[in-house]
Design a protein around this motif. Structure first.
Motif, PDB file in Angstrom:
ATOM      1  N   ARG A  38     -10.395   0.158  -4.450  1.00 24.65           N
ATOM      2  CA  ARG A  38     -10.433  -0.366  -3.084  1.00 24.65           C
ATOM      3  C   ARG A  38      -9.068  -0.915  -2.682  1.00 24.65           C
ATOM      4  O   ARG A  38      -8.551  -1.848  -3.298  1.00 24.65           O
ATOM      5  N   VAL A  39      -8.506  -0.318  -1.646  1.00 21.23           N
ATOM      6  CA  VAL A  39      -7.213  -0.739  -1.109  1.00 21.23           C
ATOM      7  C   VAL A  39      -7.390  -0.987   0.377  1.00 21.23           C
ATOM      8  O   VAL A  39      -7.915  -0.126   1.093  1.00 21.23           O
ATOM      9  N   THR A  40      -6.982  -2.146   0.852  1.00 21.67           N
ATOM     10  CA  THR A  40      -7.076  -2.466   2.272  1.00 21.67           C
ATOM     11  C   THR A  40      -5.685  -2.469   2.905  1.00 21.67           C
ATOM     12  O   THR A  40      -4.663  -2.464   2.202  1.00 21.67           O
ATOM     13  N   ALA A  41      -5.657  -2.500   4.227  1.00 23.07           N
ATOM     14  CA  ALA A  41      -4.373  -2.503   4.932  1.00 23.07           C
ATOM     15  C   ALA A  41      -3.526  -3.715   4.542  1.00 23.07           C
ATOM     16  O   ALA A  41      -2.291  -3.630   4.497  1.00 23.07           O
ATOM     17  N   SER A  42      -4.167  -4.841   4.230  1.00 23.72           N
ATOM     18  CA  SER A  42      -3.414  -6.046   3.846  1.00 23.72           C
ATOM     19  C   SER A  42      -2.746  -5.888   2.487  1.00 23.72           C
ATOM     20  O   SER A  42      -1.830  -6.649   2.149  1.00 23.72           O
ATOM     21  N   ASP A  43      -3.161  -4.913   1.692  1.00 23.88           N
ATOM     22  CA  ASP A  43      -2.537  -4.648   0.389  1.00 23.88           C
ATOM     23  C   ASP A  43      -1.267  -3.821   0.520  1.00 23.88           C
ATOM     24  O   ASP A  43      -0.515  -3.681  -0.449  1.00 23.88           O
ATOM     25  N   VAL A  44      -1.038  -3.245   1.682  1.00 18.31           N
ATOM     26  CA  VAL A  44       0.059  -2.291   1.869  1.00 18.31           C
ATOM     27  C   VAL A  44       1.319  -3.013   2.323  1.00 18.31           C
ATOM     28  O   VAL A  44       1.314  -3.715   3.336  1.00 18.31           O
ATOM     29  N   HIS A  45       2.406  -2.840   1.583  1.00 23.93           N
ATOM     30  CA  HIS A  45       3.704  -3.351   2.052  1.00 23.93           C
ATOM     31  C   HIS A  45       4.135  -2.505   3.242  1.00 23.93           C
ATOM     32  O   HIS A  45       4.144  -1.275   3.177  1.00 23.93           O
ATOM     33  N   ALA A  71      -1.968   0.790 -12.379  1.00 26.80           N
ATOM     34  CA  ALA A  71      -2.055  -0.042 -11.183  1.00 26.80           C
ATOM     35  C   ALA A  71      -1.587   0.774  -9.997  1.00 26.80           C
ATOM     36  O   ALA A  71      -0.892   1.784 -10.145  1.00 26.80           O
ATOM     37  N   VAL A  72      -1.974   0.338  -8.822  1.00 24.58           N
ATOM     38  CA  VAL A  72      -1.700   1.079  -7.591  1.00 24.58           C
ATOM     39  C   VAL A  72      -0.543   0.430  -6.840  1.00 24.58           C
ATOM     40  O   VAL A  72      -0.511  -0.793  -6.666  1.00 24.58           O
ATOM     41  N   ASP A  77     -11.211   0.592 -10.013  1.00 24.61           N
ATOM     42  CA  ASP A  77     -10.959  -0.820  -9.692  1.00 24.61           C
ATOM     43  C   ASP A  77      -9.584  -1.274 -10.164  1.00 24.61           C
ATOM     44  O   ASP A  77      -9.421  -2.327 -10.779  1.00 24.61           O
ATOM     45  N   ARG A  78      -8.569  -0.466  -9.868  1.00 25.35           N
ATOM     46  CA  ARG A  78      -7.211  -0.798 -10.294  1.00 25.35           C
ATOM     47  C   ARG A  78      -6.596  -1.879  -9.419  1.00 25.35           C
ATOM     48  O   ARG A  78      -6.862  -1.956  -8.220  1.00 25.35           O
ATOM     49  N   ALA A  79      -5.762  -2.695 -10.015  1.00 25.37           N
ATOM     50  CA  ALA A  79      -5.054  -3.733  -9.266  1.00 25.37           C
ATOM     51  C   ALA A  79      -3.982  -3.096  -8.388  1.00 25.37           C
ATOM     52  O   ALA A  79      -3.471  -2.013  -8.689  1.00 25.37           O
ATOM     53  N   VAL A  80      -3.656  -3.772  -7.292  1.00 18.96           N
ATOM     54  CA  VAL A  80      -2.577  -3.325  -6.416  1.00 18.96           C
ATOM     55  C   VAL A  80      -1.335  -4.155  -6.727  1.00 18.96           C
ATOM     56  O   VAL A  80      -1.369  -5.381  -6.677  1.00 18.96           O
ATOM     57  N   LEU A  81      -0.246  -3.475  -7.072  1.00 16.73           N
ATOM     58  CA  LEU A  81       0.981  -4.175  -7.435  1.00 16.73           C
ATOM     59  C   LEU A  81       1.627  -4.823  -6.217  1.00 16.73           C
ATOM     60  O   LEU A  81       1.657  -4.226  -5.134  1.00 16.73           O
TER      61      LEU A  81
END
Length: 436
Positions: free
Chosen positions: A220-227, A266-267, A343-347
């Motif tokens: 799960r990746v959300t827009a807030s996770d994106v640099h 990790a993502v 369920d990988r962490a987002v770096l």
């Protein structure tokens, strides 16, 4: 089809995409029925205003301003949501699923912000939630990631997923125009909105990057996770520097699977302008077109290219999903739901490995190059290319680094800015491709 019960479709929104969905449903009714196995009929079209001018004619008895009432009707089997935004789209999709309808949406912002809520509602209802049109318009990219590459391990997704910014940067490259001039042309041609913030500041691309990363890496990746960085600070000098390196500047959505000590991975997800070699397939993507470059362990390198926006292209993707969802409905099955098992962490961006192109105005005196190189060495960043341009007051160093973490490179730039011999760091841009 005589005697076969039709599947009834509610369309939410009748703007540039919604009107084309309505048109295609009417014009291709016979073909759609043959492909689905049952007639597909419009049950209603929800709009804000009944008297608004529309690109296609919609019978008055199908128009309604009561979107909530439309999705609650018992005779609605399928709902197409092309309103956009967060609310009321979210509430309407959830209500449609709860009422037993399957849903096709093009809503990238909602999926990137609250996709898990929608997927969980679809799972609970036993219905489909399809969204091919949410990323890159007519280009089939989500289905290949979700289904065609399901037996492979995707390691990288690199994409030009916003046509407005690609048009602007392409004009800056081909004509030498500045950002403001190229943006004005994009607005005159209808490629950019009157308020272009969502495009030029990277919000649109970031939402799409979150969706791509979620699918590619089963997390799960959300827009807030994106640099996120936009293109408003890209200058004609930056574009000229890229040209001198036989490169081009593109706004890229970059999703990568980074290795970790535990083997889980990790993502890394980011959107920013970057220089890429002209030899890279994405460098040849011109005008307002989109393209997505996918790398996987077994399939290798794949590229998907085409129109990434516009009413008819996006409606094509919507109808493709609609046919699949309708077939599933008739068969009493549902398609692939959310896959977030990894369920990988987002770096954080600081841990992401990248390269920098740095242009520095310096004093033209002995030892400058060694001092600048020392600033890179302090952060354990090696230099790939360095060249000096101009003399005297016009002296400038251009440095391209080897790969390092973004935190190391950022610290190097801050160190440079504090040096007595450095008059100004005039440009900092990341570099992609051209180095393994």
């Amino acid at each position: 089809m005589e005697g076969v019960k039709p599947l009834r479709v509610a369309v939410l929104g009748c703007g540039s995409v919604g009107s084309q969905v309505v048109r295609l449903l009417e014009e291709q009714a016979g073909d759609l029925a043959a492909r689905v196995g049952a007639p597909v009929e419009l049950a209603g079209v929800a709009v804000r205003r009944l008297d608004a001018q529309r690109e296609v004619h919609v019978p008055e008895d199908l128009l309604t301003t009561d979107a909530a009432g439309l999705v609650a009707r018992d005779d609605v089997d399928l709902v197409v949501e092309v309103i956009g935004g967060i609310e009321p789209a979210r509430s309407l999709i959830l209500a449609a699923l709860e009422n037993g309808a399957s849903v096709v949406t093009a809503n990238k912002a909602l999926l990137a912000e609250d996709g898990p809520t929608l997927f969980e509602a679809a799972e609970k209802a036993g219905r489909d939630l399809y969204y091919e049109a949410a990323v890159a318009g007519a280009i089939p990219i989500l289905r290949p990631l979700r289904e065609s590459l399901a037996g492979d391990k995707v390691t990288r997704v690199l994409g030009i997923v916003n046509g407005t910014t690609n048009f602007i940067l392409d004009r800056m490259d081909t004509s030498g125009a500045g950002f403001a001039e190229a943006l004005e042309e994009a607005q005159e041609l209808g490629y950019a909105e009157a308020d272009p913030t969502a495009d030029v500041e990277g919000f649109d691309a970031a939402a799409k990057a979150a969706i791509l990363a979620s699918l590619a890496f089963h997390s799960r990746v959300t827009a807030s996770d994106v640099h996120r960085e936009g293109i408003s600070e890209v200058t004609a000098a930056d574009v000229q520097s890229a040209r001198e390196m036989d490169s081009v500047v593109k706004l890229l959505a970059i999703c990568e699977l980074e290795s970790t000590d535990d083997g889980q991975g990790a993502v890394s997800v980011r959107v920013h302008p970057a220089m890429i070699p002209r030899s890279h397939p994405l460098a040849s993507v011109r005008e307002a077109y989109n393209a997505v470059f996918v790398e996987s362990e077994a399939a290798g390198q794949l590229m998907f290219y085409g129109p990434g926006a516009g009413g008819a292209p996006t409606a094509s993707a919507v109808l493709g999903d609609l046919v699949t969802v309708a077939r599933n409905r008739l068969a009493g099955t549902r398609g692939v739901g959310e896959s977030a098992y990894a369920d990988r962490a987002v770096l954080p961006m600081g841990e992401t490995v990248t390269r920098y192109h740095v242009a520095i105005d310096v004093d033209d005196r002995a030892g400058v190059l060694a001092t600048v190189a020392g600033a890179f060495a302090e952060q354990d960043v090696s230099i790939q290319v360095v060249r000096q341009e101009g003399r005297g007051a016009d002296a400038q160093l251009v440095v391209v680094s080897h790969a390092a973490t973004d935190a190391q490179l950022s610290a190097t730039v801050e160190r440079l800015r504090g040096m007595e011999i450095v008059r100004e760091v005039t440009s900092v841009m990341r570099v992609e491709g051209g180095e393994e």
